[in-house]
Design an enzyme around this catalytic site. Structure first.
Site, PDB file in Angstrom:
ATOM      1  N   ASP A 152       0.869  -1.166   0.000  1.00  0.00           N
ATOM      2  CA  ASP A 152       0.000   0.000   0.000  1.00  0.00           C
ATOM      3  C   ASP A 152       0.913   1.225   0.000  1.00  0.00           C
ATOM      4  OD1 ASP A 152      -2.256   1.614   0.058  1.00  0.00           O
ATOM      5  OD2 ASP A 152      -3.246   0.433   1.609  1.00  0.00           O
ATOM      6  N   GLU A 203     -16.908  10.454   5.701  1.00  0.00           N
ATOM      7  CA  GLU A 203     -16.452   9.079   5.922  1.00  0.00           C
ATOM      8  C   GLU A 203     -15.600   8.660   4.736  1.00  0.00           C
ATOM      9  OE1 GLU A 203     -19.377   5.985   6.021  1.00  0.00           O
ATOM     10  OE2 GLU A 203     -20.550   6.802   4.364  1.00  0.00           O
TER      11      GLU A 203
END
Length: 715
Positions: free
Chosen positions: A269, A472
């Protein structure tokens, strides 16, 4: 301009090689990708190898290697690369329980991606997000609704996630019978990753029960590796038992490669390798060279970030060998060769896809179909829906006229978005719109009363609220009550919206609540104050039209929840505890507000008692549409091993979407091989089919009252 000239030179070198038919082994398309990759790697210098193991891989003109960008996005449509079809978020697509349609969606996505890449190649410069390696799907288990990135997943269930993830991979990578792969898909984030966002660079998952690891967190990855032949796996940010995921020999080599046979590539990542040594992060390595050695030896082949620039230093220090570097690089070049990246376009069928497919009408229709099937009707008191289009309707709420909210995150840019307000006005052109409140903030009391007064004599208010990708998502600097770093600290509807809905109810208005969110919201007061509740997620560019069609009855809702809607935050265990105890429909002992798999229709269905044939490995079940409207139902099959007191109360193992005209019935066959009974065996510490008695449950949600149960004996 310099990069463009380098790329044009690289393509020119290709042309000369092929024109003269003087091919070196790595240039010969008649050889296997393994042979070609091995030959190519043997010709590279250490500096060249280092550059090719970074996510921004520059061209190597002397060998005719074009530049390559490993980081590209296609979460629910080609992302961050100009105009594209913006499909509903993955949670909405999971709510369709239609993996066949999902594969069609990602076939469309891969068409658009290939067309866009060809345009970039012809321009002489390939920028980030314009290449052929796509870091999707996100198949992490959405174990806790507080996780902001849960909207990127396919829900809380391992089996549903597996089937949906498999459809994504098949759609992106193309038929395995093709000479070249269409794209490279990536299963992420490996493994056991689902928040918190705010501490992911230092968080350590500890004391995870083996059962939860193998029965909940790993199955989707195993399916995508062994059934889907996924090209890439992305390792996650956090540590597990003290080891960073991108430096874990146990997970990357022992489980992924040795046990499952994964032969693809592993990418980090972004900036996860730097977490190994940065102060305040994991701090398990002294510097970038130490981190590089740890990651490469574990099996991380390509890095998103800048730490792999220290590869030459790590080699000089003896921390990593050239053989270990070559092992990783061969996997990277093999994947690129399988895309046709080193071959002329005339050999690669996917390069002929026309740019006319980008954001085309057929793909827009597909986005609409998915939004229709993924929208979930949760409550419909007194059959208030469908609405009469002659009704006096007021549209209210912070999400009613917000087009950007509809796009979700990691999104592309649509050529046009239909908001929910616009969709409603296609049915009721003079429908009034009153914002009423902001997403998380209310107006003062006087303004609230003015809002109520503005509704006038209208007796129906369609309140479009919920959450937004602005509050979010991934690692976000949000400073609002109930939110932290992209996550939520409680799962209630923001107070501003809750109070306004309560006032509308008190004023005698019939409220139809359309909830837009990427995750479950606790809606107990709203269920009391609203006649209907419709879960619309972030519905993509056509989401407003789909919602309106359902509200006014042109579309019969058929979506089913891929997550549990809890009654309150109090039903949730500690967010940082990855144990499954008390989580999701499989282990929750209290009654939720809306159950996993639940979703209403405008018609009614009667589902008969199932019959299991252990010779043909099939389940037969009768289903009848007993209402007055045509509709779709989703048959769901759950199992429970009798006597397994520590196991899940039930767990999904099959599903099938069925279309039935009003008054019609049929018998449905559902494939159910013996492997569907696989579960955790504590005695052997493995997943296997344990002989004995099992309950087999079939119905239209995970609620006990919606299931018909039989007992079968597996030998």
């Amino acid at each position: 301009m310099k990069h463009k000239l380098i790329n044009l030179l690289t393509f020119a070198v290709f042309a000369v090689f092929y024109a003269n038919a003087q091919l070196l082994p790595y240039q010969n398309p008649k050889l296997s990708s393994e042979q070609r990759a091995s030959d190519l790697v043997s010709r590279l210098t250490l500096e060249e190898k280092t550059m090719l193991m970074m996510d921004k891989s520059p061209a190597i003109p002397r060998l005719g290697i074009p530049e390559f960008q490993w980081w590209n996005e296609a979460l629910h449509g080609v992302g961050r690369n100009g105009y594209a079809t913006v499909f509903p978020i993955t949670m909405c697509m999971a709510a369709s329980w239609n993996n066949d349609l999902l594969q069609q969606v990602f076939t469309a996505v891969s068409d658009e991606a290939r067309a866009k890449n060809q345009i970039a190649r012809q321009s002489g410069k390939i920028k980030r997000y314009q290449c052929l390696s796509f870091w999707t799907p996100n198949i992490n288990i959405f174990r806790d609704p507080r996780w902001g990135r849960g909207q990127e997943t396919y829900g809380e269930d391992p089996y549903l996630t597996s089937r949906m993830g498999l459809a994504v991979v098949n759609g992106l990578q193309g038929p395995r019978t093709s000479r070249y792969r269409k794209l490279l898909a990536c299963a992420k984030h490996f493994a056991v990753h689902s928040g918190p966002e705010w501490n992911r660079h230092s968080f350590n998952v500890e004391d995870l029960p083996p059962r939860d690891l193998w029965e909940t967190y790993l199955p989707a990855f195993k399916t995508l590796v062994q059934e889907g032949h996924v090209a890439e796996v992305m390792c996650a940010y956090q540590r597990i038992d003290g080891k960073p995921c991108c430096g874990s020999h146990r997970y990357e080599r022992q489980i992924l490669r040795d046990e499952w046979g994964f032969d693809g590539l592993i990418t980090s990542d972004c900036w996860a390798i730097a977490d190994f040594y940065l102060k305040g992060h994991h701090e398990v390595a002294g510097d970038s060279a130490d981190a590089v050695a740890m990651a490469l030896r574990a099996g991380t082949d390509v890095e998103c970030g800048a730490s792999y620039a220290a590869i030459p230093k790590a080699v000089a220090q003896g921390a990593v060998s050239m053989a270990e570097i070559d092992e990783s690089l061969k996997r990277l070049m093999k994947a690129r060769i399988e895309l046709g990246d080193l071959d002329p376009d005339s050999l690669v069928e996917w390069t002929s896809i026309s740019p006319s497919v980008i954001a085309c009408e057929r793909h827009k229709q597909m986005a609409l179909d998915m939004a229709r099937q993924g929208t979930v009707l949760l409550q419909n008191n007194n059959s208030i829906l469908p609405l009469n289009r002659n009704s006096d309707i007021v549209v209210m709420g912070p999400n009613a006229n917000d087009s950007v909210m509809m796009w979700g995150n990691y999104n592309g840019t649509p050529t046009r978005t239909i908001t929910i307000l616009q969709g409603i006005r296609q049915y009721v052109p003079d429908a009034r719109y009153v914002a009423g409140c902001q997403l998380t903030r209310n107006f003062d009391i006087a303004d609230q009363q003015a809002v109520i007064d503005s509704v006038g004599n209208a007796n129906i208010v369609v309140f479009v609220g919920g959450l937004s990708p602005r509050v979010e998502g991934e690692e976000m600097p949000v400073n609002e009550p109930g939110f932290k770093g992209g996550d939520r600290t409680d799962i209630e509807l923001p107070a501003a919206q809750r109070s306004l809905i309560a006032l509308l109810h008190k004023a005698g208005k019939k409220v139809v609540f359309v909830n837009c969110s990427g995750s479950a919201v606790a809606l107990v007061p709203e269920a009391q104050h609203c006649e209907a509740v419709l879960q619309a997620w972030y519905g993509g560019e056509q989401g407003g039209r789909a919602v309106a069609e359902i509200l006014f009855g042109d579309c019969n809702p058929s979506g089913k929840l891929p997550v549990t809607f809890y009654s309150s935050t109090n039903q949730l265990p500690d967010y940082e505890d990855y144990s499954m105890a008390g989580r999701t429909y499989r282990y929750l002992t209290e009654q939720p507000l809306f159950s996993f798999g639940f979703g209403l229709s405008y018609t009614t269905f009667n589902i008969g008692k199932p019959k299991y044939n252990d010779k043909t490995n099939t389940i037969k079940v009768g289903i009848a549409n007993t209402g007055k409207r045509d509709g779709d139902e989703v048959l769901q099959v759950y199992i429970r091993r009798v006597g397994d007191v520590e196991g899940p109360q039930k767990t999904l193992r099959a599903f099938k979407r069925v279309s039935l005209k009003a008054g019609h019935k049929k018998t449905v066959d559902i494939d159910f091989p013996t492997s569907s009974f696989e579960c955790w065996d504590a005695a052997s510490n493995t997943m296997r089919v344990i002989p004995g008695k099992y309950q087999l449950m079939v119905g239209n949600s995970s609620r006990s009252q919606d299931l018909k149960t039989i007992e079968v004996n597996i030998k």
